[in-house]
Design a protein around this motif. Structure first.
Motif, PDB file in Angstrom:
ATOM      1  N   VAL A 186      44.699  34.202  44.300  1.00 31.15           N
ATOM      2  CA  VAL A 186      43.424  34.584  44.894  1.00 31.15           C
ATOM      3  C   VAL A 186      43.414  36.079  45.216  1.00 31.15           C
ATOM      4  O   VAL A 186      42.436  36.788  44.949  1.00 31.15           O
ATOM      5  CB  VAL A 186      43.151  33.744  46.158  1.00 31.15           C
ATOM      6  N   LEU A 187      44.515  36.570  45.764  1.00 32.99           N
ATOM      7  CA  LEU A 187      44.627  37.996  46.084  1.00 32.99           C
ATOM      8  C   LEU A 187      44.532  38.855  44.834  1.00 32.99           C
ATOM      9  O   LEU A 187      43.899  39.915  44.840  1.00 32.99           O
ATOM     10  CB  LEU A 187      45.945  38.264  46.809  1.00 32.99           C
ATOM     11  N   ARG A 188      45.174  38.408  43.760  1.00 32.53           N
ATOM     12  CA  ARG A 188      45.129  39.161  42.503  1.00 32.53           C
ATOM     13  C   ARG A 188      43.685  39.316  42.028  1.00 32.53           C
ATOM     14  O   ARG A 188      43.256  40.410  41.649  1.00 32.53           O
ATOM     15  CB  ARG A 188      45.972  38.460  41.438  1.00 32.53           C
ATOM     16  N   ALA A 189      42.941  38.215  42.040  1.00 32.22           N
ATOM     17  CA  ALA A 189      41.545  38.260  41.594  1.00 32.22           C
ATOM     18  C   ALA A 189      40.723  39.193  42.479  1.00 32.22           C
ATOM     19  O   ALA A 189      39.902  39.977  41.979  1.00 32.22           O
ATOM     20  CB  ALA A 189      40.949  36.860  41.605  1.00 32.22           C
ATOM     21  N   ALA A 190      40.933  39.123  43.785  1.00 31.69           N
ATOM     22  CA  ALA A 190      40.165  39.945  44.713  1.00 31.69           C
ATOM     23  C   ALA A 190      40.470  41.428  44.519  1.00 31.69           C
ATOM     24  O   ALA A 190      39.558  42.262  44.483  1.00 31.69           O
ATOM     25  CB  ALA A 190      40.468  39.526  46.149  1.00 31.69           C
ATOM     26  N   LYS A 191      41.741  41.777  44.400  1.00 34.49           N
ATOM     27  CA  LYS A 191      42.129  43.180  44.241  1.00 34.49           C
ATOM     28  C   LYS A 191      41.547  43.775  42.956  1.00 34.49           C
ATOM     29  O   LYS A 191      41.142  44.931  42.918  1.00 34.49           O
ATOM     30  CB  LYS A 191      43.650  43.299  44.241  1.00 34.49           C
ATOM     31  N   LEU A 192      41.506  42.957  41.902  1.00 30.75           N
ATOM     32  CA  LEU A 192      40.991  43.424  40.616  1.00 30.75           C
ATOM     33  C   LEU A 192      39.468  43.360  40.538  1.00 30.75           C
ATOM     34  O   LEU A 192      38.874  43.876  39.588  1.00 30.75           O
ATOM     35  CB  LEU A 192      41.596  42.589  39.484  1.00 30.75           C
ATOM     36  N   GLY A 193      38.847  42.704  41.511  1.00 30.28           N
ATOM     37  CA  GLY A 193      37.394  42.573  41.489  1.00 30.28           C
ATOM     38  C   GLY A 193      36.900  41.616  40.428  1.00 30.28           C
ATOM     39  O   GLY A 193      35.781  41.761  39.917  1.00 30.28           O
ATOM     40  N   LEU A 194      37.711  40.597  40.104  1.00 29.15           N
ATOM     41  CA  LEU A 194      37.350  39.643  39.063  1.00 29.15           C
ATOM     42  C   LEU A 194      36.760  38.378  39.672  1.00 29.15           C
ATOM     43  O   LEU A 194      37.124  37.974  40.781  1.00 29.15           O
ATOM     44  CB  LEU A 194      38.585  39.279  38.234  1.00 29.15           C
TER      45      LEU A 194
END
Length: 345
Positions: A186-194
């Motif tokens: 979830v953090l990965r998606a949020a940081k990348l704005g995906l």
């Protein structure tokens, strides 16, 4: 909210007829089902990737390309592409072709994979599970954004001043991150704005609220435009004219598949009591009549602020005629009520 259908192409043994449907038959049926989803005005169709005897589809791109020729408006997405065991260059090329073929309707949902058969099949090690996904996602995003690629990692050969052809019709293909519920994903998606799609297929959906809250906070904290934020869930769904009758008829198909997978993973046998608990408002199963499914989707919108709901409707390989009926009801009964209830964005 966008509404869509998801499938894995189940060809599990059919308890009603006592024999397994062939992959050939199931694929022909899937194309008809996608065509109907488009005709009844649904927004998106997602096709899963598996490499097992009980699923007919190992290459979602092939199904989606075929569907592009018999549909007009529906978005065509993988659900999911197991990126860890795929080559990002080939993934982009395939979906760029799909985008061109469909007139700009291609999407990619990428995940690490809850089924691991593709890793040994394609020569990857499970010990590299995380780094494979992280690096390959980085490369796929690079290819999607840039005409000239300069990239170096540890999991494949570098690319230097390389151009990838053909380019998609859209400047960028929409790429979603599909997660099963881990905060790291979830953090990965949020940081990348995906965009984020969460598979909620058991337990209680409200338990995922902290993850969605985390995504929203981190998305904003990393400077992304919150007006463009997209959050979806993907849940097991089936519809019929009569809620309890539909559930009773569908249970043997569903339990058969749950027990097959559960035996491999050490789960206890799937019970009817679990099934019925999942059908309740707080549960994760969207199985019943159109009114019941509508109410639960609106409840999910209250919980999460969804922009998309994907109804996964072929778990256990129910009969084609019943799948067609479920799609018809979802498009003609559920979708209009959802659209009427929710304000236009």
């Amino acid at each position: 909210m966008e509404l869509g259908i998801g499938m894995f192409g189940d060809v599990a043994q059919n308890p009603a007829i006592g024999k397994q449907i062939s992959a050939h038959q199931r694929i022909q049926e899937i194309i008809k089902e996608i065509k109907l989803a488009d005709e009844v005005g649904l927004d998106v169709f997602g096709m899963g990737e598996h490499h097992r005897e009980d699923y007919a589809v190992s290459s979602p791109e092939m199904i989606l390309a075929a569907a592009a020729t018999v549909t007009t408006n529906i978005k065509l997405a993988s659900a999911v592409t197991v990126l860890s065991s795929s080559d990002p260059v080939k993934v982009y090329e395939d979906f760029a072709m799909l985008d061109l073929l469909s007139g700009g309707r291609a999407e990619i949902m990428v995940g690490r994979g809850s089924f691991i058969e593709s890793f040994p099949l394609y020569g990857y090690h499970l010990s590299d599970y995380n780094i494979l996904f992280e690096e390959k996602l980085d490369l796929l995003l690079n290819i999607n954004k840039n005409q000239v690629i300069n990239w170096k990692g540890t999991v494949r050969a570098p690319l230097t001043n390389q151009r990838i052809y053909p380019r998609a019709l859209n400047p960028q293909i929409p790429i979603w991150i599909a997660v099963g519920g881990t905060p790291e994903s979830v953090l990965r998606a949020a940081k990348l704005g995906l965009p984020l799609i969460i598979a909620i297929i058991g337990g209680y959906p409200y338990q995922f609220q902290p993850l969605v809250k985390l995504y929203k906070e981190e998305y904003a904290k990393h400077g992304h435009d919150v007006s463009k934020m997209q959050i979806a869930i993907h849940s097991h769904t089936f519809l019929g004219n009569n809620g309890q009758e539909t559930a009773d008829n569908y249970f043997p198909y569903y339990a058969d598949q749950m027990d097959r997978i559960g035996k491999e993973r050490g789960w206890p046998p799937f019970r009817k009591e679990q099934f019925e608990a999942g059908r309740q408002k707080q549960g994760a199963l969207f199985i019943g009549d159109a009114a019941e499914v509508t109410d639960k989707i609106l409840y999910m919108h209250e919980l999460f602020g969804l922009t998309r709901f994907i109804a996964h409707i072929d778990v256990g390989g129910p009969e084609h005629k019943d799948v067609m009926k479920a799609i018809e009801l979802f498009g003609t009964k559920v979708a209009p009520e959802i659209r009427k209830a929710l304000p236009k964005g």
